[in-house]
Design a protein around this motif. Structure first.
Motif, PDB file in Angstrom:
ATOM      1  N   HIS A 142      17.990 -56.860 -21.955  1.00 36.32           N
ATOM      2  CA  HIS A 142      17.484 -56.875 -23.060  1.00 36.32           C
ATOM      3  C   HIS A 142      17.271 -58.747 -23.538  1.00 36.32           C
ATOM      4  CE1 HIS A 142      21.660 -58.293 -23.240  1.00 36.32           C
ATOM      5  NE2 HIS A 142      21.952 -57.447 -22.519  1.00 36.32           N
ATOM      6  N   SER A 196      15.283 -41.543 -25.672  1.00 34.09           N
ATOM      7  CA  SER A 196      16.538 -42.215 -25.878  1.00 34.09           C
ATOM      8  C   SER A 196      16.349 -43.170 -26.834  1.00 34.09           C
ATOM      9  CB  SER A 196      17.017 -43.244 -24.510  1.00 34.09           C
ATOM     10  OG  SER A 196      16.743 -44.064 -25.158  1.00 34.09           O
ATOM     11  N   SER A 197      17.588 -43.327 -27.366  1.00 32.63           N
ATOM     12  CA  SER A 197      17.741 -44.046 -27.869  1.00 32.63           C
ATOM     13  C   SER A 197      18.230 -45.592 -28.036  1.00 32.63           C
ATOM     14  CB  SER A 197      19.576 -44.161 -28.571  1.00 32.63           C
ATOM     15  OG  SER A 197      20.462 -44.765 -27.842  1.00 32.63           O
ATOM     16  N   ARG A 198      17.597 -45.894 -26.901  1.00 27.03           N
ATOM     17  CA  ARG A 198      17.280 -47.556 -26.162  1.00 27.03           C
ATOM     18  C   ARG A 198      16.256 -48.171 -27.560  1.00 27.03           C
ATOM     19  NH1 ARG A 198      14.083 -45.488 -21.488  1.00 27.03           N
ATOM     20  NH2 ARG A 198      15.631 -44.307 -21.283  1.00 27.03           N
ATOM     21  N   GLU A 199      16.785 -49.045 -27.943  1.00 23.66           N
ATOM     22  CA  GLU A 199      16.028 -50.032 -29.148  1.00 23.66           C
ATOM     23  C   GLU A 199      15.149 -51.341 -27.960  1.00 23.66           C
ATOM     24  OE1 GLU A 199      19.317 -51.202 -31.743  1.00 23.66           O
ATOM     25  OE2 GLU A 199      17.991 -53.105 -32.275  1.00 23.66           O
ATOM     26  N   HIS A 200      15.212 -51.105 -26.995  1.00 25.96           N
ATOM     27  CA  HIS A 200      14.975 -51.837 -26.124  1.00 25.96           C
ATOM     28  C   HIS A 200      13.029 -51.225 -26.399  1.00 25.96           C
ATOM     29  CE1 HIS A 200      18.513 -51.097 -24.447  1.00 25.96           C
ATOM     30  NE2 HIS A 200      18.452 -52.440 -23.555  1.00 25.96           N
ATOM     31  N   TRP A 219      12.007 -54.041 -28.818  1.00 23.86           N
ATOM     32  CA  TRP A 219      11.878 -55.006 -28.521  1.00 23.86           C
ATOM     33  C   TRP A 219      11.231 -55.469 -27.734  1.00 23.86           C
ATOM     34  CZ3 TRP A 219      18.222 -54.522 -26.776  1.00 23.86           C
ATOM     35  CH2 TRP A 219      18.957 -54.274 -27.950  1.00 23.86           C
ATOM     36  N   ILE A 278      15.209 -41.707 -34.024  1.00 23.19           N
ATOM     37  CA  ILE A 278      15.971 -43.318 -34.035  1.00 23.19           C
ATOM     38  C   ILE A 278      15.224 -44.109 -33.218  1.00 23.19           C
ATOM     39  CG2 ILE A 278      17.638 -43.781 -32.121  1.00 23.19           C
ATOM     40  CD1 ILE A 278      18.728 -41.608 -31.838  1.00 23.19           C
ATOM     41  N   ARG A 319      14.660 -45.811 -37.311  1.00 19.90           N
ATOM     42  CA  ARG A 319      15.484 -46.181 -37.556  1.00 19.90           C
ATOM     43  C   ARG A 319      15.537 -47.560 -36.635  1.00 19.90           C
ATOM     44  NH1 ARG A 319      20.663 -44.242 -39.675  1.00 19.90           N
ATOM     45  NH2 ARG A 319      21.950 -45.280 -39.314  1.00 19.90           N
ATOM     46  N   ASN A 320      15.581 -48.091 -35.236  1.00 19.77           N
ATOM     47  CA  ASN A 320      15.854 -48.808 -34.610  1.00 19.77           C
ATOM     48  C   ASN A 320      14.402 -49.915 -34.962  1.00 19.77           C
ATOM     49  OD1 ASN A 320      17.897 -47.606 -32.951  1.00 19.77           O
ATOM     50  ND2 ASN A 320      16.360 -47.743 -31.518  1.00 19.77           N
ATOM     51  N   THR A 338      23.765 -49.935 -23.813  1.00 25.16           N
ATOM     52  CA  THR A 338      23.496 -50.340 -25.240  1.00 25.16           C
ATOM     53  C   THR A 338      24.589 -51.405 -25.871  1.00 25.16           C
ATOM     54  OG1 THR A 338      23.932 -48.206 -26.255  1.00 25.16           O
ATOM     55  CG2 THR A 338      21.978 -48.896 -25.585  1.00 25.16           C
ATOM     56  N   ASP A 367      23.445 -43.803 -27.873  1.00 27.73           N
ATOM     57  CA  ASP A 367      23.010 -42.948 -27.107  1.00 27.73           C
ATOM     58  C   ASP A 367      22.263 -41.931 -27.862  1.00 27.73           C
ATOM     59  OD1 ASP A 367      23.419 -43.222 -23.972  1.00 27.73           O
ATOM     60  OD2 ASP A 367      22.810 -41.416 -24.452  1.00 27.73           O
ATOM     61  N   SER A 368      20.886 -41.901 -26.907  1.00 27.29           N
ATOM     62  CA  SER A 368      20.628 -39.933 -27.984  1.00 27.29           C
ATOM     63  C   SER A 368      21.577 -38.796 -27.772  1.00 27.29           C
ATOM     64  CB  SER A 368      19.087 -40.306 -27.827  1.00 27.29           C
ATOM     65  OG  SER A 368      19.183 -40.057 -26.046  1.00 27.29           O
ATOM     66  N   VAL A 396      22.369 -43.427 -32.228  1.00 26.76           N
ATOM     67  CA  VAL A 396      21.635 -44.695 -32.478  1.00 26.76           C
ATOM     68  C   VAL A 396      21.369 -45.788 -32.093  1.00 26.76           C
ATOM     69  CG1 VAL A 396      23.248 -44.465 -35.293  1.00 26.76           C
ATOM     70  CG2 VAL A 396      24.241 -45.874 -33.167  1.00 26.76           C
ATOM     71  N   GLY A 397      20.608 -46.809 -32.334  1.00 22.31           N
ATOM     72  CA  GLY A 397      20.538 -48.069 -31.063  1.00 22.31           C
ATOM     73  C   GLY A 397      21.244 -49.091 -31.400  1.00 22.31           C
ATOM     74  N   SER A 398      21.165 -50.254 -31.160  1.00 16.18           N
ATOM     75  CA  SER A 398      22.346 -51.668 -30.991  1.00 16.18           C
ATOM     76  C   SER A 398      22.126 -52.011 -31.932  1.00 16.18           C
ATOM     77  CB  SER A 398      21.615 -52.244 -29.690  1.00 16.18           C
ATOM     78  OG  SER A 398      21.691 -51.807 -28.467  1.00 16.18           O
ATOM     79  N   TRP A 436      24.104 -46.497 -42.551  1.00 17.65           N
ATOM     80  CA  TRP A 436      23.522 -46.138 -43.075  1.00 17.65           C
ATOM     81  C   TRP A 436      23.004 -44.809 -42.997  1.00 17.65           C
ATOM     82  CZ3 TRP A 436      17.926 -45.604 -43.111  1.00 17.65           C
ATOM     83  CH2 TRP A 436      17.860 -46.116 -41.980  1.00 17.65           C
ATOM     84  N   ARG A 491      15.956 -34.060 -19.765  1.00 25.30           N
ATOM     85  CA  ARG A 491      14.962 -35.217 -20.129  1.00 25.30           C
ATOM     86  C   ARG A 491      13.985 -34.679 -18.713  1.00 25.30           C
ATOM     87  NH1 ARG A 491      16.767 -40.002 -23.779  1.00 25.30           N
ATOM     88  NH2 ARG A 491      16.457 -38.285 -25.648  1.00 25.30           N
TER      89      ARG A 491
END
Ligand code: SF4
Lengths: 172, 443
Positions: A31, A68-72, A75, A93, A96-97, B40, B125-126, B141-143, B156, B385
């Protein structure tokens, strides 16, 4: 943050570019932004990483960052030097991220259609406009909500939370 | 005067101390349940450390399990899990499920009674949308969001608009809730519910088990939705009551609540659906799908590896062998499901059919381990997916389908309608040359 952002465009016209393409799951064991950046967009554009320079912009089609929700994903792109992304629309997502990281993500329909790789693009956040200095074209974009601007100005969600609660004492 | 609201709006209003909320409004909602796994969470923990925040707001609201790369697939994932475990100890988090007791978080949470109707839940995790099957507001959500929620117990949200899906009629034999959700996504597209809540209603939904409902809510995110949600009825309440003695509130949408869109679906008209590469929205009725050959059949993930799914696959695999040249991999979603399948003798069926069975893990669903695809390999999978590179090599192809369709395809060696096997006696079908005998592509 500055209100004017100017950089070179990398265009991804296709809709639904997903987080597996932005940063494949096989690299999620890291990360660190610099490390993730080495693989940014790898499965969709092999040479993106060698072409990208600090301050460049991504101009994309609809639903950018779905999956996916990966914020990676945020980054990796920021680590690669991307200063902002302008897309027709963003997946929830990812958007948002981006805001939570203080990373600029602007929704502007149709920009990808009139932009080519390497074009000189300027975002004017106050005017809510994008200019393509290479072609002379311009577009208006959906302004960010006041809350989103607050998050960006604070540098992301955590600094925002810290500001409001006093650093180090979130429970206070 | 009370404002009519949907379930999602009611839950968000109740958790942000508002009498009512409207779509588009930004609220700060109290989060009842925070789910954490090894991919995450470590970044979120690092963020908190950087901010000088050393304590989780309320450890009793946090539930943790390693799931993506367990058992650790390499040194890096071992380090991620180690970091997770150390943090759990440091914070005194009691709800930690170690290997052997673990499971894919979205399947484990309901099974252990951690999600209750009317709650708010987040996870980095989505597919957290899965928990909406219990009438909860649950979203991925994200980290950074995870870190902020761990620190403050709140997060929020922009109140989403809601889309209503009225599903009437009964699913025909051989057609499952996976087919229904793949069908819905094929109708509205991968961004058809972007930023919105997908609310499912109707006589079909009411007859579905909680397992089947979870599959439907799980894949809401594949249409871009913020959440998928089903009113908690008696089936849901009984499921929860058997696993938790905590109090909860059941919210139902007001009759005059406003919906951004509505779609009516007659479940009895559906057939098995297969989503072609490389989008979950590429769903086609099996009659329109070419019977292409496959290299791998994968039965796993938070979408379709619960006990009912394994039973459906076993029904088809019983007394049959998978085709030559096919690898079939079965990955139960949790340790408890694994034990249940063992007791029911399902592993014997799988093993005799030529499948391998793994411990619970996300594994190959996200191209981690336990069945990663090579160049140009083709896999039919019960996962959610089929993006480029999702299960391994960017030139591999993933087809999404129900456990029955995946099992049938494993036996036939090519993408196959499960009804061919469900209607037939195993021995006669086994004796027949499968590929020539199956009417796929003809309708
Ligand atoms: S099983 Fe697949 S989709 Fe589900 S949580 Fe794991 S990686 Fe994500």
């Amino acid at each position: 943050m500055g209100r004017l952002i100017r950089g070179r465009a990398h265009v991804f016209k296709r809709a639904n570019i997903n987080t597996d393409e932005i940063i494949p799951a096989r690299y999620l064991t890291a990360h660190d932004e610099a490390e993730l950046a080495l693989h940014a967009m790898e499965d969709i554009s092999r040479d993106f990483v060698s072409r990208v320079r600090p301050g460049d912009l991504i101009i994309a089609g609809g639903d950018f960052g779905c999956g996916s929700s990966r914020e990676h994903a945020v980054w990796a792109l920021r680590g690669a030097g991307i200063a902002a992304i302008v897309a027709d629309t963003f997946a929830r997502i990812f958007f948002r991220n981006a805001l939570n990281n203080g990373f600029l993500a602007i929704e502007c329909a149709g920009l990808a259609e009139i932009t080519s790789d390497g074009d000189d693009i300027e975002l004017d956040l106050d005017a809510g406009a994008v200019r393509n200095h290479t072609t002379g074209a311009s577009r208006l974009f959906t302004p960010l909500t006041p809350f989103a601007l607050e998050l960006l100005e604070a540098g992301g969600l955590l600094p925002y939370v810290a500001q409001r609660r006093g650093v180090g004492s979130p429970n206070a | 005067m009370t404002v009519p609201m949907t379930i999602t709006e009611k839950i968000l209003a109740a958790h942000s101390a508002c009498d009512s909320v409207r779509p588009g409004q930004i609220v700060n909602a109290v989060i009842d349940l925070i789910v954490a796994h090894e991919v995450t969470t470590p970044p979120a923990v690092n963020m908190l450390a950087k901010m000088g925040i050393s304590r989780v707001f309320d450890p009793s609201r946090v539930v943790v399990t390693p799931d993506h790369f367990v058992p650790n697939k390499d040194i890096q994932t071992a380090e991620l899990t180690r970091q997770l475990r150390r943090w759990v100890e440091e914070q005194g988090i009691e709800n930690y499920y170690e290997l052997g007791d673990h499971g894919i978080c979205h399947a484990l949470i309901p099974e252990r009674g951690h999600i209750l109707p009317g709650q708010t839940a987040i996870c980095g995790d989505s597919h957290t949308t899965t928990l909406g099957a219990f009438g909860a507001f649950a979203t991925g959500v994200g980290s950074t969001d995870l870190a902020a929620t761990l620190a403050t117990g709140e997060l929020w949200f922009k109140v989403p608009e809601t889309m209503r899906f009225n599903v009437s009629g009964a699913l025909p034999p051989g057609v499952y809730s996976k087919d229904l959700i793949l069908y819905i996504i094929s109708r509205i597209g991968v961004d058809g519910a972007r930023y919105r809540a997908m609310e499912y209603h109707g006589s079909c939904i009411e007859t579905l088990s909680m397992e089947a409902r979870m599959t439907i809510c799980n894949m809401a995110v594949e249409a871009g939705a913020k959440t998928g949600i089903i009113e908690a009825d008696q089936t849901a309440v009984e499921y929860v009551r058997a696993r938790s003695d905590k109090d909860f509130t059941v919210y139902v949408s007001d009759e005059d609540a406003e919906y951004a869109a509505a779609l009516d679906i007659d479940a009895s008209s559906l057939e098995p659906v297969v989503a072609l590469p490389h989008l979950p929205s590429n769903g086609r009725f099996i009659g329109e799908v070419e019977p292409v050959s496959i290299d791998q059949a994968y039965i796993g993930s938070c979408t379709n590896a619960r006990i009912e799914d394994l039973r459906e696959a076993a029904r088809i695999l019983k007394g049959r062998r998978i085709a030559r040249g096919v690898r079939a991999i079965v990955v139960p979603a949790t340790s408890a499901i694994w034990r249940q399948a063992l007791k029911e003798g399902l592993f014997e069926i799988f093993s005799e059919a030529g499948c391998v069975v793994s411990t619970a893990t996300c594994g190959a669903c996200l191209g981690g381990h336990m069945g990663v695809l090579g160049r140009r390999e083709r896999c039919i999978s019960t996962t959610n997916r089929n993006f480029v590179g999702r299960m391994g090599h960017p030139e591999a192809e993933v087809y999404l389908a129900s456990p029955a369709t995946v099992a049938a395809s494993a036996v036939a060696g090519c993408i196959t309608d499960p009804r061919v096997f469900l209607n037939a006696d195993p021995m006669t079908v086994e004796a027949a040359p499968f590929q020539d005998d199956i009417h796929v592509g003809v309708s």
